[in-house]
Design a protein around this motif. Structure first.
Motif, PDB file in Angstrom:
ATOM      1  N   TYR A  89       0.010 -39.774  -1.247  1.00 25.20           N
ATOM      2  CA  TYR A  89      -0.449 -40.861  -0.377  1.00 25.20           C
ATOM      3  C   TYR A  89       0.201 -42.182  -0.789  1.00 25.20           C
ATOM      4  N   LEU A  90       0.289 -42.415  -2.110  1.00 21.40           N
ATOM      5  CA  LEU A  90       0.859 -43.671  -2.608  1.00 21.40           C
ATOM      6  C   LEU A  90       2.387 -43.658  -2.599  1.00 21.40           C
ATOM      7  N   LEU A  91       2.988 -42.563  -3.056  1.00 20.88           N
ATOM      8  CA  LEU A  91       4.441 -42.495  -3.164  1.00 20.88           C
ATOM      9  C   LEU A  91       5.126 -42.500  -1.801  1.00 20.88           C
ATOM     10  N   LEU A 123      -1.898 -51.289 -12.041  1.00 22.58           N
ATOM     11  CA  LEU A 123      -1.930 -50.052 -12.821  1.00 22.58           C
ATOM     12  C   LEU A 123      -0.959 -49.042 -12.218  1.00 22.58           C
ATOM     13  N   PRO A 124      -0.083 -48.434 -13.023  1.00 21.10           N
ATOM     14  CA  PRO A 124       0.757 -47.342 -12.514  1.00 21.10           C
ATOM     15  C   PRO A 124      -0.081 -46.062 -12.448  1.00 21.10           C
ATOM     16  N   VAL A 125      -0.985 -46.024 -11.494  1.00 24.01           N
ATOM     17  CA  VAL A 125      -2.025 -44.986 -11.480  1.00 24.01           C
ATOM     18  C   VAL A 125      -1.461 -43.572 -11.407  1.00 24.01           C
ATOM     19  N   VAL A 126      -0.377 -43.380 -10.661  1.00 22.35           N
ATOM     20  CA  VAL A 126       0.199 -42.031 -10.542  1.00 22.35           C
ATOM     21  C   VAL A 126       0.604 -41.511 -11.920  1.00 22.35           C
ATOM     22  N   ASP A 127       1.242 -42.346 -12.721  1.00 21.22           N
ATOM     23  CA  ASP A 127       1.661 -41.956 -14.075  1.00 21.22           C
ATOM     24  C   ASP A 127       0.455 -41.750 -14.986  1.00 21.22           C
ATOM     25  N   LEU A 128      -0.541 -42.623 -14.862  1.00 14.76           N
ATOM     26  CA  LEU A 128      -1.742 -42.486 -15.690  1.00 14.76           C
ATOM     27  C   LEU A 128      -2.504 -41.214 -15.344  1.00 14.76           C
ATOM     28  N   TRP A 129      -2.600 -40.883 -14.050  1.00 13.28           N
ATOM     29  CA  TRP A 129      -3.243 -39.623 -13.651  1.00 13.28           C
ATOM     30  C   TRP A 129      -2.487 -38.430 -14.239  1.00 13.28           C
ATOM     31  N   ALA A 327       4.015 -48.636  -4.912  1.00 14.14           N
ATOM     32  CA  ALA A 327       3.877 -47.198  -4.679  1.00 14.14           C
ATOM     33  C   ALA A 327       3.037 -46.517  -5.749  1.00 14.14           C
ATOM     34  N   GLY A 328       2.379 -47.303  -6.607  1.00 16.58           N
ATOM     35  CA  GLY A 328       1.464 -46.724  -7.597  1.00 16.58           C
ATOM     36  C   GLY A 328       2.114 -46.059  -8.786  1.00 16.58           C
ATOM     37  N   THR A 329       3.437 -46.209  -8.937  1.00 13.73           N
ATOM     38  CA  THR A 329       4.126 -45.535 -10.038  1.00 13.73           C
ATOM     39  C   THR A 329       5.154 -46.454 -10.682  1.00 13.73           C
ATOM     40  N   CYS A 330       5.427 -46.212 -11.973  1.00 17.15           N
ATOM     41  CA  CYS A 330       6.483 -46.940 -12.683  1.00 17.15           C
ATOM     42  C   CYS A 330       7.628 -45.992 -13.023  1.00 17.15           C
ATOM     43  N   THR A 331       7.718 -44.895 -12.281  1.00 17.82           N
ATOM     44  CA  THR A 331       8.775 -43.902 -12.469  1.00 17.82           C
ATOM     45  C   THR A 331       9.564 -43.765 -11.178  1.00 17.82           C
TER      46      THR A 331
END
Length: 415
Positions: A89-91, A123-129, A327-331
């Motif tokens: 959803y975020l990416l 927060l880079p939530v995708v990476d944290l998840w 996009a919720g990520t730092c990758t």
């Protein structure tokens, strides 16, 4: 799933829809379905990844050990949220396909995003998840190994106007002089005259200082130059001026140089291709990286055009005036076109902040107070910490000394 397993966690994975092949497999395995087969590691799937097109989805935010998350899975699932659907959803920027009112230059407004509304943009939530998921997976499969990533910091210098007064020609300078006079901007008039006498004093011409700074600190930076025809939004020096062309070639001797695409090219593929071709011919090497004017990304047309123009990487994913992860990520991740249901061959590199997000601060320590919080999160998961600066602000000194701030950022985060 490849973004979570391969790009973030460094784990190779395979997929099957055949029950017999799944049962025969003796290594770690996961079912991503509505019901588990046996007693394997089970994640109850949300419907999102099995749908086609765009639908009106209700997103209810919860918390997974103090990190915001959504798409709850229920008690039988080994993790409490379907992080694959939530990450998609975020990416994919799913919410940017939904109806929304664009801002004055046609951008998706940050205040509309779920990350801003629910206060998890920083927060880079995708990476944290993904890392939370890996810890649970490791408990179930102690022998599982992963290849750890390295932290990356990339300073990006965006050049949409290489000079403020110099190289603009007599008519443009005369028009600017009259405009400044009409608005009583006497300080600009003094600067304009000083630059006309000595062009090297142009406030935007800070490239020698930047390259010397990068050399001293051994920093690998990227420069994105606008190389476009004059228009209402694109007012850089003419691409035919020899001094401008020499400047770009000289910077390309020391740093990666690529294209800062013009506003005009954002909706015109032929213009985008022409800008890319001309810049490539000038620096005598392929131009594969892009940035869009005003960080304007329109889903999915922007990335379709970049793919058609044969760009491989884009560095526009972020907000101009907000610190955080659009996009919720730092990758870096590959763009997925929801309308076509296909992953496009262009890698998206998110940036955490643009320097215009710092203009509301009066002191450097206020900037670092905000950035340090995000940096600690990114560093803990070895993500990418990219910051975009513009050479225009380097020539300004009201509130902040931008060159001094830039050097401090390099020393603080380039480790």
């Amino acid at each position: 799933m490849k973004h979570i397993f391969t790009q973030i966690l460094g784990i190779e994975i395979g997929f099957t829809t055949k029950v017999e092949d799944f049962i025969k497999h003796t290594g770690p395995k996961i079912t991503y379905t509505k019901q588990p087969l046996q007693n394997e590691f089970f994640i109850r799937s949300n419907d999102l990844l099995f749908e086609q097109g765009i639908n009106d989805i209700i997103v209810q935010i919860g918390e997974w050990e103090d990190i915001p998350c959504f798409f709850e899975t229920g008690e039988r699932s080994n993790i409490p949220y379907d992080i694959f659907s939530a990450s998609f959803y975020l990416l994919s920027r799913y919410e940017e396909y939904l109806p929304h009112v664009k801002d004055e230059v046609g951008r998706f407004p940050p205040k509309t995003s779920i990350a801003v509304q629910q206060d998890f943009l920083q927060l880079p939530v995708v990476d944290l998840w993904a890392h939370k998921f890996f810890r649970v997976l490791k408990e179930r499969f102690p022998d599982i190994v992963n290849e750890k990533k390295k932290y990356h910091f990339t300073p990006i210098v965006n050049v949409t106007s290489s000079h403020c007064y110099a190289l603009k020609g007599f008519s443009r300078n005369l028009a600017g002089f009259i405009l400044d006079l009409g608005k009583f901007r006497f300080a600009r008039i003094v600067k304009r005259i000083a630059v006309m006498i000595n062009p090297d004093k142009d406030p935007y011409n800070n490239f020698g200082t930047l390259i010397a700074m990068h050399k001293k600190l051994r920093v690998k930076a990227m420069f994105f130059f606008q190389f476009a025809q004059y228009s209402a939004h694109d007012k850089n020096v003419s691409v035919h001026r020899n001094k401008f062309r020499y400047l770009i070639k000289s910077v390309a001797d020391y740093s990666v140089v690529s294209l800062s695409a013009s506003m005009a090219s954002s909706s015109d593929l032929s213009t985008l291709k022409e800008e890319k071709k001309q810049l490539s011919n000038l620096i005598n090497r392929p131009v594969k990286y892009s940035r869009l004017r005003y960080n304007k990304v329109v889903m999915p047309s922007t990335y379709r055009n970049l793919v058609d123009a044969e760009f491989t990487d884009d560095f526009t994913m972020g907000y101009t005036h907000h610190i955080g992860f659009r996009a919720g990520t730092c990758t870096p991740f590959y763009f997925y076109d929801i309308n076509l249901e296909v992953q496009q061959p262009i890698k998206v590199h998110p940036f955490v902040a643009c320097d215009y997000a710092f203009t509301k601060f009066k002191k450097p320590n206020e900037v670092f107070e905000k950035l340090d919080t995000v940096y600690r999160q990114v560093k803990s998961i070895n993500g990418s910490f990219n910051i975009v600066f513009s050479n225009e602000l380097f020539g300004e000194k009201h509130k902040l000394d931008w060159l001094e701030l830039y050097e401090s950022i390099l020393k603080r985060y380039y480790v």
